[in-house]
Motif scaffolding. Structure first.
Motif, PDB file in Angstrom:
ATOM      1  N   HIS A  92      12.589  21.248  10.183  1.00 14.73           N
ATOM      2  CA  HIS A  92      11.251  21.382   9.608  1.00 14.73           C
ATOM      3  C   HIS A  92      11.354  21.263   8.084  1.00 14.73           C
ATOM      4  CE1 HIS A  92       9.571  22.968  13.458  1.00 14.73           C
ATOM      5  NE2 HIS A  92      10.822  23.372  13.613  1.00 14.73           N
ATOM      6  N   TYR A  93      10.647  20.286   7.515  1.00  8.74           N
ATOM      7  CA  TYR A  93      10.735  20.008   6.082  1.00  8.74           C
ATOM      8  C   TYR A  93       9.373  20.088   5.403  1.00  8.74           C
ATOM      9  CZ  TYR A  93      15.479  18.015   6.462  1.00  8.74           C
ATOM     10  OH  TYR A  93      16.816  17.819   6.661  1.00  8.74           O
ATOM     11  N   ILE A  94       9.412  20.380   4.103  1.00 15.53           N
ATOM     12  CA  ILE A  94       8.327  20.043   3.191  1.00 15.53           C
ATOM     13  C   ILE A  94       8.842  18.881   2.355  1.00 15.53           C
ATOM     14  CG2 ILE A  94       7.011  20.750   1.165  1.00 15.53           C
ATOM     15  CD1 ILE A  94       5.909  21.922   3.696  1.00 15.53           C
ATOM     16  N   ASN A  95       8.201  17.725   2.502  1.00 11.65           N
ATOM     17  CA  ASN A  95       8.621  16.519   1.791  1.00 11.65           C
ATOM     18  C   ASN A  95       7.654  16.187   0.672  1.00 11.65           C
ATOM     19  OD1 ASN A  95      10.909  16.032   3.371  1.00 11.65           O
ATOM     20  ND2 ASN A  95       9.745  14.877   4.892  1.00 11.65           N
ATOM     21  N   VAL A  96       8.213  15.691  -0.442  1.00 11.56           N
ATOM     22  CA  VAL A  96       7.408  15.290  -1.596  1.00 11.56           C
ATOM     23  C   VAL A  96       7.770  13.855  -1.963  1.00 11.56           C
ATOM     24  CG1 VAL A  96       6.681  15.867  -3.937  1.00 11.56           C
ATOM     25  CG2 VAL A  96       7.457  17.688  -2.396  1.00 11.56           C
ATOM     26  N   PRO A  97       7.126  12.862  -1.313  1.00  8.89           N
ATOM     27  CA  PRO A  97       7.332  11.479  -1.726  1.00  8.89           C
ATOM     28  C   PRO A  97       6.461  11.151  -2.939  1.00  8.89           C
ATOM     29  CG  PRO A  97       5.907  11.557   0.204  1.00  8.89           C
ATOM     30  CD  PRO A  97       6.311  12.979  -0.105  1.00  8.89           C
ATOM     31  N   VAL A  98       6.985  10.331  -3.830  1.00 10.24           N
ATOM     32  CA  VAL A  98       6.217   9.809  -4.975  1.00 10.24           C
ATOM     33  C   VAL A  98       6.290   8.297  -4.870  1.00 10.24           C
ATOM     34  CG1 VAL A  98       5.951   9.752  -7.466  1.00 10.24           C
ATOM     35  CG2 VAL A  98       6.792  11.823  -6.370  1.00 10.24           C
ATOM     36  N   LEU A  99       5.203   7.687  -4.380  1.00 12.60           N
ATOM     37  CA  LEU A  99       5.203   6.281  -4.010  1.00 12.60           C
ATOM     38  C   LEU A  99       4.529   5.420  -5.073  1.00 12.60           C
ATOM     39  CD1 LEU A  99       4.134   6.737  -0.283  1.00 12.60           C
ATOM     40  CD2 LEU A  99       6.452   6.485  -1.179  1.00 12.60           C
ATOM     41  N   LEU A 100       5.184   4.340  -5.428  1.00 13.81           N
ATOM     42  CA  LEU A 100       4.580   3.309  -6.264  1.00 13.81           C
ATOM     43  C   LEU A 100       3.958   2.285  -5.326  1.00 13.81           C
ATOM     44  CD1 LEU A 100       4.121   2.082  -9.088  1.00 13.81           C
ATOM     45  CD2 LEU A 100       6.316   0.891  -8.800  1.00 13.81           C
ATOM     46  N   GLN A 101       2.670   1.976  -5.509  1.00 14.94           N
ATOM     47  CA  GLN A 101       1.969   1.079  -4.601  1.00 14.94           C
ATOM     48  C   GLN A 101       1.470  -0.163  -5.328  1.00 14.94           C
ATOM     49  OE1 GLN A 101      -1.139   3.637  -3.031  1.00 14.94           O
ATOM     50  NE2 GLN A 101       0.117   4.172  -1.253  1.00 14.94           N
ATOM     51  N   TYR A 102       1.651  -1.313  -4.686  1.00 15.73           N
ATOM     52  CA  TYR A 102       1.026  -2.555  -5.148  1.00 15.73           C
ATOM     53  C   TYR A 102      -0.139  -2.839  -4.216  1.00 15.73           C
ATOM     54  CZ  TYR A 102       0.158  -7.339  -6.543  1.00 15.73           C
ATOM     55  OH  TYR A 102      -0.449  -8.482  -7.003  1.00 15.73           O
ATOM     56  N   MET A 103      -1.343  -2.947  -4.762  1.00 19.04           N
ATOM     57  CA  MET A 103      -2.560  -3.038  -3.964  1.00 19.04           C
ATOM     58  C   MET A 103      -3.123  -4.456  -3.974  1.00 19.04           C
ATOM     59  SD  MET A 103      -4.318   0.493  -5.331  1.00 19.04           S
ATOM     60  CE  MET A 103      -4.209  -0.112  -7.029  1.00 19.04           C
ATOM     61  N   PHE A 104      -3.382  -4.973  -2.785  1.00 17.87           N
ATOM     62  CA  PHE A 104      -4.040  -6.258  -2.626  1.00 17.87           C
ATOM     63  C   PHE A 104      -5.552  -6.060  -2.537  1.00 17.87           C
ATOM     64  CE2 PHE A 104       0.213  -6.638  -0.892  1.00 17.87           C
ATOM     65  CZ  PHE A 104       0.675  -7.818  -1.471  1.00 17.87           C
ATOM     66  N   LYS A 105      -6.318  -7.089  -2.854  1.00 19.38           N
ATOM     67  CA  LYS A 105      -7.771  -6.963  -2.854  1.00 19.38           C
ATOM     68  C   LYS A 105      -8.358  -6.808  -1.453  1.00 19.38           C
ATOM     69  CE  LYS A 105      -8.557  -9.417  -7.191  1.00 19.38           C
ATOM     70  NZ  LYS A 105      -9.233 -10.566  -7.853  1.00 19.38           N
ATOM     71  N   ASN A 106      -7.580  -7.173  -0.435  1.00 22.49           N
ATOM     72  CA  ASN A 106      -8.076  -7.060   0.943  1.00 22.49           C
ATOM     73  C   ASN A 106      -7.850  -5.681   1.552  1.00 22.49           C
ATOM     74  OD1 ASN A 106      -5.328  -7.118   1.298  1.00 22.49           O
ATOM     75  ND2 ASN A 106      -5.281  -9.016   2.478  1.00 22.49           N
ATOM     76  N   GLY A 107      -7.344  -4.730   0.756  1.00 16.13           N
ATOM     77  CA  GLY A 107      -7.156  -3.364   1.232  1.00 16.13           C
ATOM     78  C   GLY A 107      -5.728  -2.999   1.593  1.00 16.13           C
ATOM     79  N   PHE A 108      -4.847  -4.006   1.689  1.00 16.94           N
ATOM     80  CA  PHE A 108      -3.452  -3.719   2.035  1.00 16.94           C
ATOM     81  C   PHE A 108      -2.674  -3.231   0.812  1.00 16.94           C
ATOM     82  CE2 PHE A 108      -4.577  -6.366   5.655  1.00 16.94           C
ATOM     83  CZ  PHE A 108      -3.920  -5.714   6.702  1.00 16.94           C
ATOM     84  N   ARG A 109      -1.620  -2.455   1.076  1.00 18.90           N
ATOM     85  CA  ARG A 109      -0.783  -1.903   0.009  1.00 18.90           C
ATOM     86  C   ARG A 109       0.677  -1.959   0.428  1.00 18.90           C
ATOM     87  NH1 ARG A 109      -3.820   3.978  -0.500  1.00 18.90           N
ATOM     88  NH2 ARG A 109      -5.805   3.268  -1.360  1.00 18.90           N
TER      89      ARG A 109
END
Length: 200
Positions: A92-109
Motif C-alpha cells: 500500500h503506497y502513497i505516490n506523488v507523480p509529477v508529470l510533464l504533459q504535452y497537450m494536443f489540440k484534439n484533447g490527447f496528452r
C-alpha cells in the motif's frame, strides 16, 4: 533520494514560474502490478486500484505540469507448487507523480516524469493467513511513469500509463533486487473553465 526530491522541486518551480492557475481534479482506476527481479525469479501480476487528486497547471498552450497525490495498491502474486495456493504480496503506497504533459489540440496528452512512493504498509497473504512485513520493503521509492491521456470537453478524461520501477524495494538483506512495475488505467474528472477545455 535527496537529489531526486531536489530535482522534482526544481522542475516544479521552473514550470510553474509563469504558469496559469491550477485546474484541480479527482481520479481513480485499476492497477496491474508485478515485481521484476535481478535473477531468474518470477511472479504473476495482480490487480489493485489507485485513487486520489491532481492539479493540472498550464505552463504554455501546449505544455502543462500535473502533480498528483495517489493511494495505490500494488504488489504481485505467485502460485505455490503442489497445492495451488497463492501467495499475494500487497503493498500500500502513497505516490506523488509529477508529470510533464504535452497537450494536443484534439484533447490527447503525452505524459511522463518522476514519481516518489511512500510505503504505508505491506502484507503477505497465503490462503487465510496474513502476515504484516513492511520491514522487508524500502521506502521511499523512485519510479518513472510514462503514458497517454485524453480530456473531453466535459472535463472527463481517461489515462493509461506504465510505471517503471527504478528503486530496489527489497530491504530483507537477501541480495535480490526487486523493482515494482505497474500498468495503470484511470478515469479522471478535471475541473476547468469551458474555454480551457475546448482549447486543450
Amino acid at each position: 533520494m535527496k537529489k531526486i526530491s531536489a530535482f522534482i522541486i526544481s522542475v516544479f518551480l521552473l514550470l510553474t514560474a509563469k504558469a496559469q492557475q491550477p485546474h484541480f481534479g479527482v481520479k481513480g482506476g485499476v492497477n496491474i502490478s508485478t515485481f521484476h527481479f535481478n535473477n531468474n525469479s518470477s511472479v504473476d501480476s495482480k490487480v489493485g486500484l489507485h485513487a486520489g487528486i491532481l492539479a493540472h497547471i498550464h505552463a504554455s498552450p501546449t505544455w502543462a505540469l500535473q502533480p498528483e497525490l495517489l493511494y495505490s495498491l500494488e504488489g504481485a502474486q505467485q502460485t505455490l507448487p503442489g497445492n495451488n495456493n497463492k501467495i499475494k504480496y500487497n503493498l500500500h503506497y502513497i505516490n506523488v507523480p509529477v508529470l510533464l504533459q504535452y497537450m494536443f489540440k484534439n484533447g490527447f496528452r503525452l505524459e511522463g516524469g518522476p514519481q516518489i512512493g511512500f510505503l504505508l504498509s505491506a502484507k503477505t497473504k497465503t490462503g487465510n493467513v496474513t502476515v504484516t512485513n513492511g520491514d522487508n520493503y524500502k521506502s521511499p521509492t523512485f519510479s518513472i511513469p510514462l503514458g497517454l491521456g485524453y480530456l473531453s470537453s466535459s472535463g472527463i478524461g481517461l489515462d493509461a500509463r506504465y510505471v517503471f520501477g527504478v528503486s530496489d524495494i527489497n530491504d530483507s538483506n537477501t541480495g535480490t533486487v526487486i523493482q515494482s512495475n505497474v500498468f495503470q488505467l484511470g478515469l479522471f474528472y478535471q475541473v476547468s473553465d469551458t474555454k480551457m477545455r475546448r482549447r486543450h
